[in-house]
Enzyme design. Structure first.
Site, PDB file in Angstrom:
ATOM      1  N   HIS A 142     -31.947  -7.419  41.585  1.00 41.64           N
ATOM      2  CA  HIS A 142     -32.442  -7.117  39.821  1.00 41.64           C
ATOM      3  C   HIS A 142     -31.106  -7.760  39.218  1.00 41.64           C
ATOM      4  CE1 HIS A 142     -36.060  -4.937  40.474  1.00 41.64           C
ATOM      5  NE2 HIS A 142     -35.545  -4.015  41.198  1.00 41.64           N
ATOM      6  N   ASP A 179     -39.367  -6.231  48.615  1.00 45.33           N
ATOM      7  CA  ASP A 179     -39.315  -4.896  47.893  1.00 45.33           C
ATOM      8  C   ASP A 179     -40.422  -4.741  47.352  1.00 45.33           C
ATOM      9  OD1 ASP A 179     -36.444  -3.458  47.138  1.00 45.33           O
ATOM     10  OD2 ASP A 179     -37.921  -3.267  45.605  1.00 45.33           O
TER      11      ASP A 179
END
Length: 329
Positions: A142, A179
């Site tokens: 991220h 993910d």
């Protein structure tokens, strides 16, 4: 933490082309607030599984190193790296968006997490190990060029991709991100780049809000981002179809020189942050598919990097399945 790895410098270390394992105790010292899901116990669960199953004796330990500023700045802005350092020195407890915790050792841990993936990449490219798994924290996918978010400080996988190109002269890199959350930072790093194929399966809509199928890259990178958003409730069947029918043909056409996995284990049905329904055994099957891509095109060169996964039993079971496939001859 004591581990069987502390005693594996004998015959086990001499086995050629084993699967590499990268870990450092500094990752345990990256502190988070009470109740935070991205906690040190995640790594303790993984190490415990390795010792209890005996896998620790079969893996080849690869020593990590700290990433340098040059390493980081292939992806991140220099002022952001300095911001993280100063935030830790000034005893801040959160960065940027407020969902990424830091403590006294977090800057060093983040440098080592990024550097661990670089060390694994070096070992795989040099043929010292067949492939490698990096048990690191904080995670990375991220993290944007100048912003921490989603528990991530530096984008470990993106940094490794740029390092492989700059240092090892590998031209084309495939990043597979399974993910449960879309890797916004990784996608944005390579949005306009046709030398990196970024592929993501993730729950959608879900945090961080990116990852629509229409996001395919820009300019020269158009068509080199492949998002496969999945609805809550999707499980093994949907993942197998996505990998076999969409990802494999695209990756085979791309012909990567290195394969990187953003290996989050939070798409599991028991994960507290997931609405997807993967089983632990399916992670083994996904690993086999991606490993096959690496073997067909990249001489087997594959580096897997821990991202999410917040149920401790899932981490034990799913990572065992993952590693056993990586270790297959």
């Amino acid at each position: 933490m004591d581990s069987a790895f502390d005693h594996c410098k004998g015959a086990e270390q001499k086995v050629t082309m084993a699967t590499g394992f990268v870990y450092d105790d500094i990752f345990m010292k990256h502190e988070v607030m009470a109740g935070h899901p991205e906690r040190p116990e995640r790594l303790a669960a993984i190490l415990g599984m390795l010792d209890e199953t005996g896998l620790s004796k079969e893996l080849r330990r690869v020593a990590p190193r700290e990433a340098t500023l040059d390493d980081l700045c292939r992806v991140h802005e220099a002022y952001y790296v300095d911001f993280v350092r100063k935030a830790v020195e000034c005893h801040q407890r959160v960065l940027d968006m407020g969902d990424t915790c830091v403590g006294p050792h977090s800057y060093t841990a983040a440098l080592m997490a990024a550097g661990a993936v670089l060390a694994a990449t070096d070992a795989v490219v040099a043929g010292e190990v067949r492939n490698a798994f990096c048990a690191v924290r904080p995670p990375g996918h991220h993290a944007e060029a100048a912003q921490a978010m989603g528990f991530c400080v530096f984008n470990n996988v993106a940094i490794s991709a740029r390092y492989a190109q700059a240092v090892h002269n590998l031209k084309k890199i495939l990043i597979v991100d399974w993910d449960v959350h879309h890797g916004n930072g990784t996608q944005h790093t390579f949005d306009d780049d046709d030398t990196v194929l970024y592929v993501s399966t993730h729950q959608f809509p879900h945090y961080p809000g990116t990852g629509a199928a229409s996001e395919t890259g820009h300019g020269p990178g158009a068509g080199f981002t492949l998002n496969i958003p999945l609805r809550a409730g999707s499980g093994d069947e949907e993942f197998a179809k996505a990998f076999n029918e969409i990802i494999v043909p695209r990756a085979d056409a791309f012909k990567p020189d290195l394969v990187l996995i953003s290996a989050g284990f939070d798409a599991h049905g028991n994960d507290p942050l997931s609405g997807l329904e993967l089983t632990s055994s399916c992670y083994g099957e996904l690993t086999r598919i991606v490993k096959g891509i690496a073997e067909r095109h990249a001489g087997g060169k594959l580096v897997s990097v821990l991202e999410g996964g917040y149920d401790l039993q899932v981490l034990r079971d799913a990572i065992e399945a993952h590693l056993r496939v990586l270790m297959e001859s």
